[in-house]
Each structure stands twice: as C-alpha cells, then as structure tokens.
Design an enzyme around this catalytic site. Structure first.
Site, PDB file in Angstrom:
ATOM      1  N   ALA A   1     -84.295  16.397  65.857  1.00 35.04           N
ATOM      2  CA  ALA A   1     -83.047  17.155  65.792  1.00 35.04           C
ATOM      3  C   ALA A   1     -82.966  17.702  64.374  1.00 35.04           C
ATOM      4  O   ALA A   1     -82.475  17.036  63.463  1.00 35.04           O
ATOM      5  CB  ALA A   1     -81.874  16.242  66.107  1.00 35.04           C
TER       6      ALA A   1
ATOM      7  N   GLY B   1     -75.662  15.385  58.668  1.00 32.60           N
ATOM      8  CA  GLY B   1     -76.656  14.756  59.537  1.00 32.60           C
ATOM      9  C   GLY B   1     -76.308  14.950  60.998  1.00 32.60           C
ATOM     10  O   GLY B   1     -75.438  15.755  61.329  1.00 32.60           O
ATOM     11  N   ASN B   2     -76.988  14.213  61.867  1.00 34.59           N
ATOM     12  CA  ASN B   2     -76.675  14.292  63.300  1.00 34.59           C
ATOM     13  C   ASN B   2     -76.961  12.959  63.979  1.00 34.59           C
ATOM     14  O   ASN B   2     -77.439  12.023  63.354  1.00 34.59           O
ATOM     15  CB  ASN B   2     -77.438  15.452  63.953  1.00 34.59           C
ATOM     16  CG  ASN B   2     -78.947  15.267  63.843  1.00 34.59           C
ATOM     17  OD1 ASN B   2     -79.520  14.368  64.434  1.00 34.59           O
ATOM     18  ND2 ASN B   2     -79.587  16.127  63.056  1.00 34.59           N
ATOM     19  N   GLU B   3     -76.652  12.904  65.264  1.00 39.37           N
ATOM     20  CA  GLU B   3     -76.664  11.641  66.021  1.00 39.37           C
ATOM     21  C   GLU B   3     -78.038  11.234  66.543  1.00 39.37           C
ATOM     22  O   GLU B   3     -78.161  10.249  67.262  1.00 39.37           O
ATOM     23  CB  GLU B   3     -75.734  11.758  67.236  1.00 39.37           C
ATOM     24  CG  GLU B   3     -74.270  11.914  66.903  1.00 39.37           C
ATOM     25  CD  GLU B   3     -73.616  10.596  66.514  1.00 39.37           C
ATOM     26  OE1 GLU B   3     -74.315   9.568  66.488  1.00 39.37           O
ATOM     27  OE2 GLU B   3     -72.415  10.604  66.229  1.00 39.37           O
ATOM     28  N   SER B   4     -79.085  11.984  66.252  1.00 40.32           N
ATOM     29  CA  SER B   4     -80.389  11.675  66.841  1.00 40.32           C
ATOM     30  C   SER B   4     -80.858  10.264  66.468  1.00 40.32           C
ATOM     31  O   SER B   4     -80.787   9.858  65.309  1.00 40.32           O
ATOM     32  CB  SER B   4     -81.422  12.690  66.363  1.00 40.32           C
ATOM     33  OG  SER B   4     -82.708  12.269  66.748  1.00 40.32           O
TER      34      SER B   4
END
Ligand code: C5P
Length: 400
Positions: free
Chosen positions: A277, A210-213
């Site tokens: 993102a 995943g990512n920090e968005s």
C-alpha cells in the site's frame, strides 16, 4: 495443491529440551496437509512421549529399532523411501555427529542414512557444544553433502545462558520446510520481486502519513513464490511480520525508498507483484524539527504526489507486472483504469469495506482482472491461497 499437501515428511526428534516444540511442529505440518511420520531417539522419549505425536499426526510414532510388534517390517527403509523430506528437529550434537559419520545407531540416524530425500536439520544445544570444533566440522561436512540447516538461533537457553544454540521457533521451521519442499517447484529459475506493507511519509522527525496495511497479503505472495521454487526479493514497508525464511527481505520506509529498492530488485527479475500500500501523496516539505503546537491556530499539510512505482518500472525484459487495487467504491472501473495507467498484466482488486477481506485479516475475497479485461471472482480464501492462485496466473503468463 499447495506445497505441503499430500507430502510425506519424516520428522526425527532427538534428545534435547527443545523437543517440547516438536509436537507443535508435527501438528502444524499435519494441519497444512502433510503426512507426518515421527521417529525418535530413546532419549527424545524422555522429553516427549510418542503418544503425543500420535495424537497430533494421527500416525504411530516410532522409537524402537527392534520393535517386533511393528506392522511394518524394515521400518526405516519404508519410512525413508516414501519421504519427500526428512526434518530433524531438534537435532542434538550427537545426532549431528552420527549423521556426519554415517552411523545408524537409532531410528533417527538409521532413517536419515537410508533416505534419499532432502534432509533439513534444526540444531539445539548448549552454545559451547555448538561452537565446538567437532560440531562445526560435522556441520560443514553435512552442508557439503547438501544437508540444509535452520538455526540454531541466538538467545536465552534452557540453562539460563545467553548464546547461539536455541532451536528455531516453529513458524521459522515451517518456513524452512516449505522452502525445502519448494526446491525444484514450477517457478524454479524465476526471480520474483514482491512488495508488501504500507509506506510512511515523514511529516517531521516523529510524525508520518501512513495507512492500515498489515503486509499479510504481500508476505503470503512472497512465501508462496518461495514454496514454488522462485528466487524471491521482498521489499517491505511497515509491518509487524518477521522476515519469511529463505526470502531476501529489504525493509524500507517511504514510497521513494520503496521505488529505489523495487527498481534495483527488478534487475534480472521475471515478475513484479506490488501488494504494498504505497502512499499516493507525501508531505511536500518534510520539516527537520518536530512541529510545535504552541502559537498555532491550525496546521495545513501540503502533499505532493509520490512516484508511481508500477508505472515507472516499465517492462524491462518483458517483466510480468501484477498490481493490487484496494477500493471502497467502483471496484471494477477503478481496477481496469489501473491496468491501463500502470501497464499491468493482472490486477487483484478487493473491496476494503468487507470485514473478512482486505487489511489485517488472514483471508481475502478478490476480483482478478487481466489486461484483456477478463474477470474472475474468487471466493473467500486465505491470503496464502489467493497468493498461490495469483502465481498460477503468473506462471501461465511466463509460459505464454
Ligand atoms: O493507484 P493505487 O495506489 O490505487 O494503485 C495500487 C497499485 O499500485 C498497488 O499495486 C500499489 O502497490 C501500486 N502503487 C505503486 N506506486 C504508487 C502507488 C501505488 O506502484 N505510488
């Protein structure tokens, strides 16, 4: 500039315990730039004092139809004429009945009858009163006359009962107000697809890449487009944010699901604004069972590229395309390369290494580059303000 700035709103407050939320609504509307005139029924004054509204709006709150000391003669006429919108929150069953039957027995129903401004009603009552055939018939009558309703919602009521009758919370009411004021705005008739949030690419049934968005930038774009009258489809990846009022929200998980949802939503759309993102890579072979640690020295994940959604969409019917670039180095060069490879009209680039811009925070500092290579550096502002200015550019592209 924004859709609440300098707007005249009449807030009608009637006698329900949910009236305790009304000063917060009045305060938030005032903070957003609106001039808020509060009118109350006598029973509403048993729940909240007029002075409370005066404190947050900086304007007199009125409740007495026969107020001889009022500086305004024919108060209801003056308030009704200057209103851009009248909101009644909370609206009791009695007030809804008065509105449906054109009765003008107190300052709220009197002003509602006198105004030609759009009317937004937020009911609050016991579930049995809401479900009563009389109330439902009154609501149907008002809807057929173009009155908008927000809520009531399901949940726990002041009586301790569960059911439908709770007044919507202030953030929802604010969205409904902005939505109502946005009707007829300068993006009316335009369908705008927005993506937001991060994608999650499955490694196994419980783990993901995943990512920090946070989704905040994309949600702000969706709300600002709604507030200018557009029909908005929001394709959202992972985020903790609630659905914005009046926006068609599709929740997805992976880049592939986002691709499918965005392609479907782009049918008949005028613009696509990709603030999501999206993962550039996904596990090449997601495993059906949870991966066990036992017996492993190490674990290697093989990643395969995801579809590039912006590139894949192409340009159906001259679709205007806006991309985002979150970069930690060579901001301008990387952003310009993306305009080319993804076929964009605009790219909004931000340096994610700054603490007051980019992920999670409510503000952003961006560089906007168009397809001719022209650059604009915008100062630090809220994500809603950034969204509004991006839409100014999109609107100019529609006109060109
Ligand atoms: O290439 P990069 O991921 O940095 O590009 C960012 C822009 O491209 C964003 O607007 C993002 O939503 C979009 N994107 C996409 N499909 C992908 C990856 C990113 O449309 N697979």
């Amino acid at each position: 500039m924004y859709n609440l700035t300098d707007k005249q709103i009449v807030l009608g407050v009637t006698g329900s315990i949910a009236a305790y939320k009304a000063p917060d609504l009045a305060s938030k509307l005032t903070q957003a730039g609106a001039a808020v005139d509060v009118v109350m029924t006598e029973s509403a004054t048993r729940f909240v004092a007029p002075i409370t509204f005066q404190g947050v709006t900086g304007r007199r709150a009125y409740h007495d139809m026969w107020d001889e000391a009022s500086e305004i003669a024919e108060l209801h006429v003056v308030l009704a004429r200057r209103a851009d919108l009248m909101v009644i929150a909370p609206a009791t069953a009695t007030t809804i009945a008065r509105l449906a039957h054109g009765l003008a027995e107190d300052l709220v129903s009197l002003t509602a009858l006198a105004t030609q401004a759009p009317l937004l009603v937020a009911p609050a009552m016991d579930p049995h009163m809401w479900e009563h055939a009389a109330t439902q018939a009154n609501v149907a009558t008002l809807r057929s006359r173009g009155v908008s309703f927000v809520g009531p919602e399901e949940g726990r009521l002041a009586s301790g009962q569960m059911g439908t009758g709770r007044m919507s919370e202030v953030p929802v009411l604010l969205g409904a107000v902005r939505n109502a004021l946005g009707r007829g705005g300068n993006l009316t008739g335009k369908k705008i697809v927005v993506s937001a949030g991060g994608t999650r690419e499955a490694i196994d049934p419980v783990r993901f890449v995943g990512n920090e968005s946070s989704g905040k930038m994309g949600f702000a774009v969706a709300e600002a487009a709604r507030d200018r009258g557009a029909e908005v489809v929001l394709v959202s990846g992972q985020t903790a944010l609630p659905d914005p009022y009046g926006v068609d929200v599709h929740r997805v998980r992976s880049a592939t699901q986002m691709r499918d949802a965005v392609l479907a939503a782009c049918d008949g759309a005028h613009a696509l604004i990709m603030a999501a993102a999206v993962a550039d890579f996904q596990p090449a072979e997601p495993v059906g069972e949870k991966i066990k640690r036992k017996g492993r020295e190490s674990l290697t994940l093989h990643l395969a590229p995801t579809p590039d959604i912006l590139a894949e969409v192409g340009r159906p019917q001259g679709l205007v395309k806006v991309g985002f670039a979150a970069e930690s180095q060579d901001l301008v060069a990387n952003a310009k390369a993306k305009i080319e490879s993804k076929g964009l009209d605009l790219i909004v680039a931000n340096d994610i290494t700054a603490s007051d811009a980019g992920f999670s925070v409510d503000t952003n500092r961006v560089l906007v580059i168009d397809s001719k290579g022209e650059q604009e550096e915008w100062p630090l502002m809220t994500k809603y303000e950034v969204a509004w200015r991006i839409l100014d550019k999109v609107q100019r592209l529609f006109e060109a």
